[in-house]
Motif scaffolding. Structure first.
Motif, PDB file in Angstrom:
ATOM      1  N   HIS A  35      96.856  66.595  63.646  1.00  0.00           N
ATOM      2  CA  HIS A  35      96.529  64.805  63.736  1.00  0.00           C
ATOM      3  C   HIS A  35      96.423  64.689  62.288  1.00  0.00           C
ATOM      4  CE1 HIS A  35      94.576  61.011  64.469  1.00  0.00           C
ATOM      5  NE2 HIS A  35      94.120  61.162  63.688  1.00  0.00           N
ATOM      6  N   ALA A  36      95.317  64.948  61.336  1.00  0.00           N
ATOM      7  CA  ALA A  36      95.797  64.292  60.361  1.00  0.00           C
ATOM      8  C   ALA A  36      97.083  63.989  58.812  1.00  0.00           C
ATOM      9  CB  ALA A  36      94.949  64.915  58.821  1.00  0.00           C
ATOM     10  N   MET A  37      97.747  65.506  59.763  1.00  0.00           N
ATOM     11  CA  MET A  37      98.853  65.705  58.943  1.00  0.00           C
ATOM     12  C   MET A  37      99.928  64.838  60.200  1.00  0.00           C
ATOM     13  SD  MET A  37      98.725  67.268  56.772  1.00  0.00           S
ATOM     14  CE  MET A  37      97.245  66.263  55.847  1.00  0.00           C
ATOM     15  N   SER A  38     100.078  64.286  60.789  1.00  0.00           N
ATOM     16  CA  SER A  38     100.629  63.017  61.734  1.00  0.00           C
ATOM     17  C   SER A  38     101.097  61.508  61.303  1.00  0.00           C
ATOM     18  CB  SER A  38     100.624  63.150  63.227  1.00  0.00           C
ATOM     19  OG  SER A  38      99.307  62.070  62.681  1.00  0.00           O
ATOM     20  N   ILE A  39      99.168  61.460  60.708  1.00  0.00           N
ATOM     21  CA  ILE A  39      99.191  59.885  60.016  1.00  0.00           C
ATOM     22  C   ILE A  39     100.346  59.836  58.462  1.00  0.00           C
ATOM     23  CG2 ILE A  39      97.211  58.547  58.160  1.00  0.00           C
ATOM     24  CD1 ILE A  39      95.508  59.725  60.934  1.00  0.00           C
ATOM     25  N   SER A  40      99.991  61.039  57.363  1.00  0.00           N
ATOM     26  CA  SER A  40     100.762  60.878  56.345  1.00  0.00           C
ATOM     27  C   SER A  40     102.017  61.833  56.463  1.00  0.00           C
ATOM     28  CB  SER A  40      99.501  61.724  55.621  1.00  0.00           C
ATOM     29  OG  SER A  40      99.558  63.028  55.363  1.00  0.00           O
ATOM     30  N   LYS A  41     102.539  62.421  56.864  1.00  0.00           N
ATOM     31  CA  LYS A  41     103.479  63.607  56.979  1.00  0.00           C
ATOM     32  C   LYS A  41     104.470  63.771  55.725  1.00  0.00           C
ATOM     33  CE  LYS A  41     105.526  61.461  61.109  1.00  0.00           C
ATOM     34  NZ  LYS A  41     104.327  60.675  61.648  1.00  0.00           N
ATOM     35  N   PRO A  42     103.468  64.594  54.991  1.00  0.00           N
ATOM     36  CA  PRO A  42     103.318  64.772  53.616  1.00  0.00           C
ATOM     37  C   PRO A  42     104.507  66.056  53.530  1.00  0.00           C
ATOM     38  CG  PRO A  42     101.455  66.696  54.337  1.00  0.00           C
ATOM     39  CD  PRO A  42     101.662  65.521  55.570  1.00  0.00           C
ATOM     40  N   LYS A  43     105.160  65.943  52.684  1.00  0.00           N
ATOM     41  CA  LYS A  43     106.921  67.312  52.061  1.00  0.00           C
ATOM     42  C   LYS A  43     106.767  67.962  51.672  1.00  0.00           C
ATOM     43  CE  LYS A  43     109.787  66.056  49.945  1.00  0.00           C
ATOM     44  NZ  LYS A  43     111.024  64.978  49.023  1.00  0.00           N
ATOM     45  N   LEU A  44     105.351  68.318  51.203  1.00  0.00           N
ATOM     46  CA  LEU A  44     105.248  69.454  50.724  1.00  0.00           C
ATOM     47  C   LEU A  44     103.168  69.862  50.714  1.00  0.00           C
ATOM     48  CD1 LEU A  44     105.677  70.987  46.917  1.00  0.00           C
ATOM     49  CD2 LEU A  44     103.517  70.641  47.434  1.00  0.00           C
ATOM     50  N   VAL A  45     102.563  71.258  50.544  1.00  0.00           N
ATOM     51  CA  VAL A  45     101.338  70.928  50.570  1.00  0.00           C
ATOM     52  C   VAL A  45     101.051  71.997  49.598  1.00  0.00           C
ATOM     53  CG1 VAL A  45     101.683  73.118  52.544  1.00  0.00           C
ATOM     54  CG2 VAL A  45      99.526  71.856  52.117  1.00  0.00           C
ATOM     55  N   VAL A  46      99.408  72.288  49.030  1.00  0.00           N
ATOM     56  CA  VAL A  46      99.276  72.920  48.835  1.00  0.00           C
ATOM     57  C   VAL A  46      97.829  73.837  49.044  1.00  0.00           C
ATOM     58  CG1 VAL A  46      98.935  73.051  45.990  1.00  0.00           C
ATOM     59  CG2 VAL A  46      99.925  71.806  46.444  1.00  0.00           C
ATOM     60  N   LEU A  47      97.666  75.037  48.832  1.00  0.00           N
ATOM     61  CA  LEU A  47      96.689  75.743  49.369  1.00  0.00           C
ATOM     62  C   LEU A  47      95.855  76.377  48.462  1.00  0.00           C
ATOM     63  CD1 LEU A  47      98.645  76.668  52.839  1.00  0.00           C
ATOM     64  CD2 LEU A  47      97.030  74.611  52.163  1.00  0.00           C
TER      65      LEU A  47
ATOM     66  N   TYR B 150     107.469  68.639  58.960  1.00  0.00           N
ATOM     67  CA  TYR B 150     108.346  67.601  57.956  1.00  0.00           C
ATOM     68  C   TYR B 150     107.409  68.538  56.620  1.00  0.00           C
ATOM     69  CZ  TYR B 150     103.232  66.073  60.123  1.00  0.00           C
ATOM     70  OH  TYR B 150     102.623  65.870  60.780  1.00  0.00           O
ATOM     71  N   ILE B 151     106.797  69.332  56.879  1.00  0.00           N
ATOM     72  CA  ILE B 151     105.859  70.195  55.501  1.00  0.00           C
ATOM     73  C   ILE B 151     107.319  71.068  55.328  1.00  0.00           C
ATOM     74  CG2 ILE B 151     105.051  71.872  54.901  1.00  0.00           C
ATOM     75  CD1 ILE B 151     102.005  70.333  56.483  1.00  0.00           C
ATOM     76  N   LYS B 152     108.088  70.954  53.762  1.00  0.00           N
ATOM     77  CA  LYS B 152     109.026  71.561  53.797  1.00  0.00           C
ATOM     78  C   LYS B 152     109.456  72.779  52.466  1.00  0.00           C
ATOM     79  CE  LYS B 152     112.013  69.346  56.220  1.00  0.00           C
ATOM     80  NZ  LYS B 152     112.150  69.225  57.210  1.00  0.00           N
ATOM     81  N   THR B 153     107.911  72.605  51.811  1.00  0.00           N
ATOM     82  CA  THR B 153     107.270  74.026  50.959  1.00  0.00           C
ATOM     83  C   THR B 153     106.282  73.782  50.919  1.00  0.00           C
ATOM     84  OG1 THR B 153     108.937  72.703  49.434  1.00  0.00           O
ATOM     85  CG2 THR B 153     107.313  73.462  48.050  1.00  0.00           C
ATOM     86  N   VAL B 154     105.278  75.293  50.311  1.00  0.00           N
ATOM     87  CA  VAL B 154     104.003  75.717  50.669  1.00  0.00           C
ATOM     88  C   VAL B 154     103.792  76.139  49.126  1.00  0.00           C
ATOM     89  CG1 VAL B 154     102.356  76.897  51.934  1.00  0.00           C
ATOM     90  CG2 VAL B 154     104.178  76.164  53.380  1.00  0.00           C
ATOM     91  N   ILE B 155     102.496  75.975  48.709  1.00  0.00           N
ATOM     92  CA  ILE B 155     102.448  76.046  47.452  1.00  0.00           C
ATOM     93  C   ILE B 155     101.125  76.703  47.410  1.00  0.00           C
ATOM     94  CG2 ILE B 155     102.269  75.743  44.771  1.00  0.00           C
ATOM     95  CD1 ILE B 155     103.977  73.208  45.240  1.00  0.00           C
ATOM     96  N   VAL B 156     100.976  77.872  46.634  1.00  0.00           N
ATOM     97  CA  VAL B 156      99.102  78.452  46.726  1.00  0.00           C
ATOM     98  C   VAL B 156      98.686  78.775  45.391  1.00  0.00           C
ATOM     99  CG1 VAL B 156      99.864  79.490  48.947  1.00  0.00           C
ATOM    100  CG2 VAL B 156     100.307  81.125  47.412  1.00  0.00           C
ATOM    101  N   PHE B 157      97.338  78.476  45.467  1.00  0.00           N
ATOM    102  CA  PHE B 157      96.778  78.882  44.182  1.00  0.00           C
ATOM    103  C   PHE B 157      96.898  79.985  44.278  1.00  0.00           C
ATOM    104  CE2 PHE B 157      94.286  74.398  45.048  1.00  0.00           C
ATOM    105  CZ  PHE B 157      95.271  74.330  44.062  1.00  0.00           C
ATOM    106  N   GLY B 158      96.250  80.878  43.228  1.00  0.00           N
ATOM    107  CA  GLY B 158      95.726  82.273  42.744  1.00  0.00           C
ATOM    108  C   GLY B 158      96.991  83.466  42.024  1.00  0.00           C
ATOM    109  N   ASN B 159      97.109  84.610  42.652  1.00  0.00           N
ATOM    110  CA  ASN B 159      98.216  85.519  42.649  1.00  0.00           C
ATOM    111  C   ASN B 159      98.957  86.235  43.637  1.00  0.00           C
ATOM    112  OD1 ASN B 159      97.805  85.065  39.268  1.00  0.00           O
ATOM    113  ND2 ASN B 159      96.358  86.050  39.546  1.00  0.00           N
ATOM    114  N   HIS B 160      98.802  86.174  44.541  1.00  0.00           N
ATOM    115  CA  HIS B 160      98.863  87.522  45.511  1.00  0.00           C
ATOM    116  C   HIS B 160      99.735  85.801  46.580  1.00  0.00           C
ATOM    117  CE1 HIS B 160      99.355  88.862  49.488  1.00  0.00           C
ATOM    118  NE2 HIS B 160      99.173  87.716  49.684  1.00  0.00           N
TER     119      HIS B 160
END
Length: 545
Positions: free
Chosen positions: A113-125, A142-152
């Motif tokens: 629901h939240a993402m349907s409001i803002s429609k991000p093209k990238l997400v950081v997790l 609509y999310i084309k790229t996923v970026i994650v914290f950490g080394n894994h």
């Protein structure tokens, strides 16, 4: 041209940078104190300097541009409180894009629901958020790229460290094979221009206590206004535990980072760790929510809390009785300050300051450049002192509006945001909050505020927490029902609780709907009671009379 005598005006003591660009402002402020400690993780005792945060932000901003992010694009950020959070927030701001922080506790449907409001093209997790929510975010087209914290590095993702952290301070190309090859230098860096008065920097989600969350657009001007409000203390180190995906944690911490002070945070809240952190770092000021104040008051005196002099409480009203208990608990406390705000106003619209004695139970006076009025709920006529009505506000801190919604539904003809909160001000201009309009219980046409009953229930020695809602009644319309979480080992009956209230409050406020005992009261991250969840529990076997 003449001021309305029933309006309250904050001072004009507010200065914001001419460029009205949050990213530009934060980099300048942080770089000027780059050797100082910016953040300390109270759980692990690890720390990061202002220079390290600023460097990550500049690197990440350039990496985003390299990935094709442009002005106005939206970047989602789903993470617990962690150092990398601020490299993302400030980096996205520098890139001219919009950050939409996502509650890590959201369910799959709430995220969608939240993402349907803002429609991000990238997400950081964060790594933890990816484990829990990665599949949900990946399912969104609509999310084309996923970026994650950490080394894994999970399959088909990018690592934040590869985009924001480099040990090479040399010259040459910034990128080699899409990896950061060296740190971006301050003298070669510039932010993407924005129109700070109208361009959003954040899309946050309203608490949703009365329905589905809405996307709140906070502009660069909104956030810079809050960052430059008068500070409540000059203490070098402060403790705040609100999650950074919530406006209280997000904008409070941004404000701290503009001052060169050190902010101590917790990745997840634990009362014992919280109290231990106060003792370890000799915290002078802490920012809390009322449920935490209650927990502090009822906790065993295991740690030395004598360093605490200033307590700032927000997100919900702190009752006078609870304030007095806190003062008795903390031996050297000088003042307990309250503020009143909302996501729609970026942070605070009223507050108290140490050099202005705040009246018990009051949430303070209007912040600089705020204009406030209290209007009759039915006639919309502005009211004078000591007359409860709906609180309305306008000023540079008030949001641009909700995503996809016309302003006229939430702003009146004079441009005031209609808060939906019931309150009043006294002859001195101090504000007091009664309750949410939609949460008032209508007993025989009389308005009963659940917050008043809850405050009384918390005074009972056997009550750890409480929440009150109205239940339908054929003769009265609605009657109050209390959900109560007992103190460990405490024995108290529903009848005893009802009698306790009946002896202390007027007839309409008696618990005619009964008392139900539960393990915990459902709340949102800022500590507000989720009354819609309590109402769902009325017919549930999880609570009992």
């Amino acid at each position: 041209m003449l001021r309305n005598r029933n309006y309250l005006y904050g001072s004009k003591d507010l200065v914001v940078p001419a460029r009205l660009h949050l990213g530009d402002y934060m980099i300048e402020k942080m770089w000027s104190v780059r050797e100082k400690t910016a953040l300390i993780n109270g759980s692990t005792n690890e720390s990061i300097t202002y220079g390290e945060v600023a460097q990550q932000a500049m690197n990440f901003a350039v990496s985003l541009a390299h990935l094709g992010v442009r002005k106005g694009d939206t970047i989602a950020l789903c993470s617990e409180n962690t150092f990398e959070f601020w490299g993302v927030v400030i980096g996205v701001a520098c890139a001219g894009a919009i950050v939409t922080p996502v509650n890590t506790g959201y369910t799959e449907n709430e995220i969608k629901h939240a993402m349907s409001i803002s429609k991000p093209k990238l997400v950081v997790l964060s790594q933890q958020a990816y484990k829990v929510h990665g599949k949900t975010f990946r399912s969104l087209p609509y999310i084309k790229t996923v970026i994650v914290f950490g080394n894994h590095r999970p399959h088909n993702t990018l690592l934040y460290n590869d985009l924001a952290v480099s040990n090479n301070n040399g010259t040459g190309d910034v990128f080699v094979n899409n990896y950061l090859a060296r740190n971006v230098k301050l003298e070669e860096f510039d932010v993407v221009d924005v129109d700070g008065q109208i361009d959003p920097i954040f899309i946050l989600y309203s608490s949703g206590t009365t329905g589905l969350a809405k996307g709140v657009m906070q502009t660069h001007l909104n956030v810079l206004s809050q960052c430059n409000m008068p500070k409540s203390t000059n203490s070098d180190i402060v403790l705040a535990v609100a999650p950074w995906f919530h406006t209280m944690g997000l904008n409070n911490t941004l404000g701290t980072l503009t001052t060169g002070r050190t902010s101590v945070f917790l990745t997840k809240f634990d009362l014992d760790v919280f109290l231990k952190t106060i003792e370890k770092y000799k915290i002078v000021q802490m920012t809390v929510v009322p449920p935490l104040v209650v927990a502090i008051c009822k906790a065993a005196s295991k740690y030395d809390l004598s360093s605490v002099k200033i307590v700032y409480s927000g997100a919900a009203p702190l009752q006078k009785e609870t304030e007095e208990l806190l003062k008795a608990k903390l031996p050297n406390i000088e003042t307990v300050l309250q503020g009143y705000g909302m996501t729609e106003a970026t942070l605070a619209i009223t507050r108290g300051l140490p050099d202005h004695k705040q009246k018990p139970g009051s949430v303070g006076k209007p912040v600089p450049c705020a204009v406030m009025k209290v209007v009759d709920i039915d006639t919309r006529v502005p009211l004078g002192p000591n007359q409860p009505g709906e609180i309305c506000v306008k000023g540079p801190m008030v949001m641009k509006g909700y995503v996809g919604k016309e302003r006229k539904a939430d702003f009146d003809d004079e441009g005031f945001y209609m808060s939906g909160d019931v309150g009043y001000y006294d002859e001195d201009g101090s504000f007091y909050i009664v309750d949410r309009m939609k949460e008032l219980i209508k007993y025989k046409a009389l308005q009963v505020a659940p917050a008043e009953i809850e405050a009384l229930l918390l005074e009972h020695p056997a009550v750890r927490d409480a929440g009150v809602v109205g239940v339908p009644d054929k003769s009265a319309g609605e009657v109050p029902l209390a959900f109560v979480a007992r103190q460990p080992g405490a024995r108290v009956t529903g009848e005893e609780i009802q009698q306790f209230v009946a002896e202390r409050l007027s007839n309409p406020k008696r618990l005619r709907g009964g008392v139900r005992f539960v393990e915990a009261i459902p709340k949102n991250p800022s500590g507000k009671i989720l009354r819609k969840e309590l109402k769902k529990m009325i017919n549930s076997r999880k609570s009992k009379l």
